[in-house]
Scaffold this motif. Structure first.
Motif, mmCIF file in Angstrom:
data_model
loop_
_atom_site.group_PDB
_atom_site.id
_atom_site.type_symbol
_atom_site.label_atom_id
_atom_site.label_comp_id
_atom_site.label_asym_id
_atom_site.label_seq_id
_atom_site.Cartn_x
_atom_site.Cartn_y
_atom_site.Cartn_z
ATOM 1 N N GLU A 158 0.852 -1.195 0.000
ATOM 2 C CA GLU A 158 0.000 0.000 0.000
ATOM 3 C C GLU A 158 0.880 1.234 0.000
ATOM 4 O OE1 GLU A 158 -3.024 -0.511 3.122
ATOM 5 O OE2 GLU A 158 -4.240 -1.270 1.452
ATOM 6 N N ILE A 159 0.516 2.210 -0.835
ATOM 7 C CA ILE A 159 1.279 3.454 -0.865
ATOM 8 C C ILE A 159 0.349 4.622 -0.556
ATOM 9 C CG2 ILE A 159 3.073 2.632 -2.440
ATOM 10 C CD1 ILE A 159 1.608 4.182 -4.672
ATOM 11 N N ASP A 160 0.976 5.683 -0.111
ATOM 12 C CA ASP A 160 0.279 6.847 0.433
ATOM 13 C C ASP A 160 0.233 7.914 -0.672
ATOM 14 O OD1 ASP A 160 -0.767 8.639 2.237
ATOM 15 O OD2 ASP A 160 1.127 8.986 3.295
ATOM 16 N N LEU A 161 -0.703 7.721 -1.616
ATOM 17 C CA LEU A 161 -0.746 8.565 -2.816
ATOM 18 C C LEU A 161 -1.763 9.696 -2.695
ATOM 19 C CD1 LEU A 161 0.586 8.670 -5.634
ATOM 20 C CD2 LEU A 161 -1.248 7.205 -6.492
ATOM 21 N N VAL A 162 -2.738 9.538 -1.793
ATOM 22 C CA VAL A 162 -3.834 10.514 -1.687
ATOM 23 C C VAL A 162 -3.861 11.138 -0.298
ATOM 24 C CG1 VAL A 162 -6.330 10.826 -1.761
ATOM 25 C CG2 VAL A 162 -5.229 9.267 -3.374
ATOM 26 N N ALA A 163 -3.707 12.442 -0.267
ATOM 27 C CA ALA A 163 -3.768 13.168 1.002
ATOM 28 C C ALA A 163 -5.146 12.982 1.630
ATOM 29 C CB ALA A 163 -3.498 14.655 0.768
ATOM 30 N N ASN A 164 -5.168 12.777 2.940
ATOM 31 C CA ASN A 164 -6.417 12.439 3.604
ATOM 32 C C ASN A 164 -6.547 13.213 4.917
ATOM 33 O OD1 ASN A 164 -8.818 11.025 3.885
ATOM 34 N ND2 ASN A 164 -7.843 9.373 5.034
ATOM 35 N N PRO A 165 -6.706 14.541 4.819
ATOM 36 C CA PRO A 165 -6.827 15.313 6.052
ATOM 37 C C PRO A 165 -8.118 14.956 6.789
ATOM 38 C CG PRO A 165 -7.338 16.690 4.161
ATOM 39 C CD PRO A 165 -6.866 15.372 3.622
ATOM 40 N N GLU A 166 -8.063 15.093 8.094
ATOM 41 C CA GLU A 166 -9.241 14.746 8.911
ATOM 42 C C GLU A 166 -10.456 15.553 8.462
ATOM 43 O OE1 GLU A 166 -10.021 14.452 13.689
ATOM 44 O OE2 GLU A 166 -7.968 14.541 12.929
ATOM 45 N N ASN A 167 -10.259 16.856 8.252
ATOM 46 C CA ASN A 167 -11.293 17.726 7.696
ATOM 47 C C ASN A 167 -10.967 17.947 6.220
ATOM 48 O OD1 ASN A 167 -12.826 19.842 6.758
ATOM 49 N ND2 ASN A 167 -12.269 21.257 8.416
ATOM 50 N N PRO A 168 -11.835 17.458 5.323
ATOM 51 C CA PRO A 168 -11.497 17.536 3.893
ATOM 52 C C PRO A 168 -11.270 18.954 3.388
ATOM 53 C CG PRO A 168 -13.500 16.220 4.249
ATOM 54 C CD PRO A 168 -13.144 16.833 5.567
ATOM 55 N N LYS A 169 -11.843 19.941 4.057
ATOM 56 C CA LYS A 169 -11.628 21.322 3.622
ATOM 57 C C LYS A 169 -10.364 21.920 4.222
ATOM 58 C CE LYS A 169 -16.420 22.641 2.650
ATOM 59 N NZ LYS A 169 -17.515 23.595 2.956
ATOM 60 N N ASP A 170 -9.657 21.123 5.024
ATOM 61 C CA ASP A 170 -8.492 21.662 5.726
ATOM 62 C C ASP A 170 -7.214 20.969 5.283
ATOM 63 O OD1 ASP A 170 -6.916 23.131 7.351
ATOM 64 O OD2 ASP A 170 -7.588 22.228 9.235
ATOM 65 N N LEU A 171 -6.941 21.046 3.989
ATOM 66 C CA LEU A 171 -5.704 20.490 3.451
ATOM 67 C C LEU A 171 -4.499 21.187 4.076
ATOM 68 C CD1 LEU A 171 -4.602 18.503 1.320
ATOM 69 C CD2 LEU A 171 -4.742 20.351 -0.350
ATOM 70 N N PHE A 172 -4.634 22.496 4.238
ATOM 71 C CA PHE A 172 -3.528 23.288 4.793
ATOM 72 C C PHE A 172 -3.180 22.844 6.204
ATOM 73 C CE2 PHE A 172 -1.496 27.063 6.611
ATOM 74 C CZ PHE A 172 -0.605 27.387 5.598
ATOM 75 N N GLY A 173 -4.220 22.376 6.926
ATOM 76 C CA GLY A 173 -3.990 21.930 8.297
ATOM 77 C C GLY A 173 -2.965 20.811 8.377
ATOM 78 N N LEU A 174 -2.824 20.044 7.300
ATOM 79 C CA LEU A 174 -1.822 18.975 7.278
ATOM 80 C C LEU A 174 -0.415 19.530 7.471
ATOM 81 C CD1 LEU A 174 -2.779 16.642 4.264
ATOM 82 C CD2 LEU A 174 -2.895 16.071 6.693
ATOM 83 N N ILE A 175 -0.185 20.708 6.930
ATOM 84 C CA ILE A 175 1.175 21.263 6.981
ATOM 85 C C ILE A 175 1.270 22.569 7.769
ATOM 86 C CG2 ILE A 175 2.132 20.297 4.864
ATOM 87 C CD1 ILE A 175 1.186 22.855 3.456
ATOM 88 N N GLY A 176 0.124 23.283 7.848
ATOM 89 C CA GLY A 176 0.164 24.637 8.399
ATOM 90 C C GLY A 176 0.697 24.693 9.812
ATOM 91 N N ALA A 177 0.336 23.712 10.601
ATOM 92 C CA ALA A 177 0.685 23.761 12.016
ATOM 93 C C ALA A 177 2.192 23.788 12.229
ATOM 94 C CB ALA A 177 0.079 22.553 12.731
ATOM 95 N N LEU A 178 2.921 23.239 11.271
ATOM 96 C CA LEU A 178 4.364 23.142 11.444
ATOM 97 C C LEU A 178 5.141 24.299 10.820
ATOM 98 C CD1 LEU A 178 4.695 19.333 10.755
ATOM 99 C CD2 LEU A 178 5.164 20.477 12.912
ATOM 100 N N SER A 179 4.430 25.227 10.144
ATOM 101 C CA SER A 179 5.143 26.276 9.424
ATOM 102 C C SER A 179 5.463 27.462 10.325
ATOM 103 C CB SER A 179 4.286 26.778 8.264
ATOM 104 O OG SER A 179 3.909 25.708 7.455
ATOM 105 N N PRO A 180 6.699 27.923 10.303
ATOM 106 C CA PRO A 180 7.025 29.116 11.077
ATOM 107 C C PRO A 180 6.293 30.348 10.533
ATOM 108 C CG PRO A 180 8.884 28.433 9.706
ATOM 109 C CD PRO A 180 7.836 27.376 9.583
ATOM 110 N N VAL A 181 5.975 31.296 11.394
ATOM 111 C CA VAL A 181 5.299 32.530 10.986
ATOM 112 C C VAL A 181 6.146 33.267 9.949
ATOM 113 C CG1 VAL A 181 4.485 34.778 11.790
ATOM 114 C CG2 VAL A 181 4.149 32.742 13.207
ATOM 115 N N GLY A 182 5.505 33.686 8.876
ATOM 116 C CA GLY A 182 6.194 34.496 7.864
ATOM 117 C C GLY A 182 7.253 33.742 7.097
ATOM 118 N N SER A 183 7.227 32.427 7.201
ATOM 119 C CA SER A 183 8.269 31.633 6.525
ATOM 120 C C SER A 183 8.129 31.756 5.035
ATOM 121 C CB SER A 183 8.163 30.175 6.928
ATOM 122 O OG SER A 183 6.985 29.598 6.376
#
Lengths: 343, 343
Positions: free
Chosen positions: B318-343
């Motif tokens: 099995e490969i991880d080809l499709v992003a599957n965020p908990e909230n489908p409208k929150d794709l950014f949430g997958l990465i946003g939490a880890l991004s430094p401010v103003g990066s």
């Protein structure tokens, strides 16, 4: 072997680099590719429509590298717990036809769509733009905000969505990143005083989320959501207010806002602006409209950016996608030796 | 997650099952799909041609499942140590657009091409056929031999190739599997007494590897190699000797042997024979010609066969080809939490 960036690695890479840095990097690749627009093989995407949504293949080639994206669009997916848009993409070597790179593109499409909007706005929006209205705060919205900060320094956002939870999510995601956000109570209220209006809604319908009287002189409209037959966002009258810029006219006439207009409605392909062949914004009062539907060359730029950026990192793995028999004419030899007689 | 059959697993699976059993299994899926031909979305493949070769995308859908194949054709590849044809394929769920299955298709295309030839020959070749001439002993040849043993019980082969090493390889691979093989010194000699003539050569040219006077009454011609514009194998006069059967007329007129004929040249689509709408072979003396170019529905059948056959085995991962965020409208949430401010 084929290099493969899966979702986990794409998310790790994006989080490590920061999405704004990646969007800015893709923007550079995009500008380079739009400047050599005429050297690409271009064909409208190949779409398979059903009542549920659409699945599309978007190929292009610069005669050295071939790329394509698989992408779906299913507006009712979020209500069933799925993404509206998922995607993956491939690069191949034109010289031998071997696929060299495979990556998830759900996250990457969001990054490249935002980068495209940013690249266009750098040329078409007023350079002194400070306020953006965002109609639609779904999956694409945060990436758009990042792109406009990168392209124009915009940090003041006025947002509207018919789904209050989507707006809350947007505020939750973007406030910590330094954006000043006003949640409006209507599209009309959101666009008050905006220099840029971004529309990115998902309904597969001829919607009118923006009417002509709301569009003031000098505004740049970044129309992202209308991107397939029967799916538009703008009142047709808006398209008469200013100049309309498109990616690839042949495709946009089928899929973009201008599907509402006659087949000879005048548009400018954006690469001509970058190339100096066509004017961009002509005055501070002009209304500019980017009728964006997404084009294969944008995916091509994004794919190459990721491919190049992950070299020397651990953000990819290698997969065994192409059979490689010792004797190229002896594919059967790979399996024949192990087959029982008469099996 | 997306199920993935890589080359290693495809080879292990094929070797474990035996290629002839798999070809026979694919033949059943093919027959079922050809019988419901009219229910498929059909479109000619999307090809990107360069001086080096061609890269193609071949999509289709039965409105429940969507499938496509990526495939290249680079005739000069073997001289540089690469496969002429490599491929991979994908199945997706039409209801939500998610890709569910990815597999190598270099080996699988060889299996499905052979299965298609076998399925067609079961209906069009004389049932008492015992001898097959094979012109061209490249990558596809052993698979063809397997298919004709499965379909018609043919074990006597007369082979010819301009490359002696390719013929030696064929003999080495197939003799242990119970075939009686005569190596001819010309195409003319190979076809002597043959009930079936299979042509599978790779040159990207209008070649004439078979001329009309070599084709005797009652023969079935299985013309595999001519499959893109400018690439044919048969003397045009042969096409007038009997009845020509094709997969999808619109595509074959561009890519098949009949590209040499006028646009109104009469052909029969093979699904009509299976469906009872058209006659197959009409007499023992008739010459039947299968002008095969390969069509997306064949890949669709092969993809589904493999997908179904590997369930419950260890021949996939099995490969991880499709992003599957908990909230489908929150794709950014997958990465946003880890991004430094103003990066």
């Amino acid at each position: 072997m084929t290099r493969f960036v899966d979702v986990r690695n794409m998310v790790r890479w994006t989080a490590t680099q920061g999405p704004e840095k990646i969007i800015t990097g893709i923007m550079e690749y995009l500008e380079n590719d739009f400047k050599r627009w005429e050297s690409f093989d271009k064909t409208p995407r190949v779409a398979s429509h059903t009542p549920f949504g659409v699945i599309e293949l978007m190929p292009t080639s610069d005669r050295e590298t071939y790329g394509f994206k698989y992408v779906n669009g299913h507006p009712s997916n979020p209500s069933r717990g799925f993404q509206t848009v998922t995607a993956f993409g491939v690069l191949a070597d034109v010289h031998n036809g071997y696929p060299t790179f495979l990556t998830e593109m759900t996250v990457l499409t969001a990054l490249r769509t935002a980068a495209t909007s940013g690249m266009v706005a750098k040329k078409l929006a007023r350079p002194d733009s400070t306020v953006m209205a965002m109609i639609g705060t779904g999956s694409q919205s945060e990436f758009q905000a990042m792109a406009f900060r990168s392209a124009l320094g915009i940090t003041t956002l006025r947002v509207w969505d018919t789904d209050p939870a989507a707006m809350e999510k947007f505020v939750r995601n973007m406030t910590p990143l330094g954006f000043d956000i006003t949640v409006a109570s209507s599209a009309q209220e959101a666009v008050l005083g905006a220099d840029v209006i971004t529309t990115c809604t998902a309904d597969k319908a001829n919607a009118t989320i923006l009417t002509a009287e709301l569009v003031k002189p000098g505004v740049h409209i970044n129309a992202i959501g209308g991107d397939c037959p029967g799916k538009t966002e703008l009142d047709a009258a808006i398209l008469e207010l200013g100049e309309v810029f498109v990616e690839f006219t042949e495709q946009t006439r089928i899929e973009g806002e201008i599907q509402q207009m006659p087949a000879d409605f005048t548009v400018t392909e954006f690469w001509q602006v970058l190339d100096g062949q066509g004017p961009g914004r002509k005055s501070a009062d002009q209304i500019t409209i980017f009728d964006s539907v997404g084009f294969a060359i944008e995916d091509f730029a994004a794919l190459r950016y990721v491919r190049d950026a992950v070299v020397g990192t651990d953000f990819f793995e290698e997969i065994d996608l192409v059979a490689n028999p010792e004797n190229p004419k002896d594919l059967f030899g790979l399996i024949g030796a192990l087959s029982p007689v008469g099996s």
